[in-house]
Design an enzyme around this catalytic site. Structure first.
Site, short mmCIF file in Angstrom:
data_model
loop_
_atom_site.label_atom_id
_atom_site.label_comp_id
_atom_site.label_asym_id
_atom_site.label_seq_id
_atom_site.Cartn_x
_atom_site.Cartn_y
_atom_site.Cartn_z
N CYS A 1 0.68 -1.22 0.05
CA CYS A 1 0.00 0.09 -0.03
C CYS A 1 1.03 1.26 -0.04
CB CYS A 1 -1.03 -0.03 1.19
SG CYS A 1 -0.11 -0.02 2.78
N ASP B 1 2.29 2.71 2.48
CA ASP B 1 2.49 3.42 3.51
C ASP B 1 3.94 3.49 4.29
OD1 ASP B 1 -0.10 4.01 3.41
OD2 ASP B 1 -1.02 2.93 4.92
N CYS C 1 -1.91 -2.62 9.57
CA CYS C 1 -1.67 -1.26 9.81
C CYS C 1 -0.91 -1.00 10.97
CB CYS C 1 -2.91 -0.25 9.63
SG CYS C 1 -3.74 -0.52 8.24
FE1 FES Z 1 -2.01 -1.07 4.53
FE2 FES Z 1 -2.75 0.79 6.29
S1 FES Z 1 -3.76 0.34 4.27
S2 FES Z 1 -1.01 -0.04 6.00
#
Ligand code: FES
Length: 143
Positions: free
Chosen positions: A35, A37, A104
């Protein structure tokens, strides 16, 4: 039931301890390959106690809420306690995260661990490289 608890929303909207510690004793960075992040943790440690902690998170709301809660959980605590912090404890302190958002909170656990390892390394050997970890994201685009 709402998807996110009041605590998640609170820490997402008013994250605690956001920022940078310029003269940090330990810095840890972790990224999620899927993702994208990124989370960075800065620790100030005195006599084995975490006296200050700040974070920068480029990521989803759950990652921001997890970083914020994780900093609150380790501030003022001994290094050994911070080292033992799990993503599960972070998620529990947030009154839960949806299953597909649990990863996350793993970013927070890993970023803190990397920062603590950086601290230990700096104590032992000056100028060692900073650790950067990739966590596998399972969200697969489900934001
Ligand atoms: Fe993958 Fe938050 S959506 S770390």
């Amino acid at each position: 039931m709402a998807l996110y608890s009041d605590k998640v929303m609170d820490h997402f909207r008013n994250p605690r301890n956001v920022g940078v510690i310029e003269d940090a004793d330990g810095v840890g960075e972790v990224g999620n390959a899927k993702c994208g992040d990124i989370m960075k943790m800065y620790l100030k440690i005195d006599n084995d106690i975490i006296t200050d902690v700040k974070f920068e998170t480029f990521g989803c709301g759950s990652a921001i809420a997890s970083s914020s809660m994780a900093t609150e959980l380790i501030k003022g605590k001994p290094v050994s306690e911070a080292m033992a912090l799990t993503n599960k404890a972070v998620a529990e302190a947030l009154d839960g995260l949806p299953d597909y958002k649990m990863h996350c909170s793993v970013l927070a656990e890993e970023a803190i661990r990397n920062a603590l390892e950086d601290y230990e390394r700096k104590k032992g050997a000056e100028g060692s490289p900073q650790v950067y970890t990739h966590v596998e994201c399972e969200c697969e685009g489900k934001e």
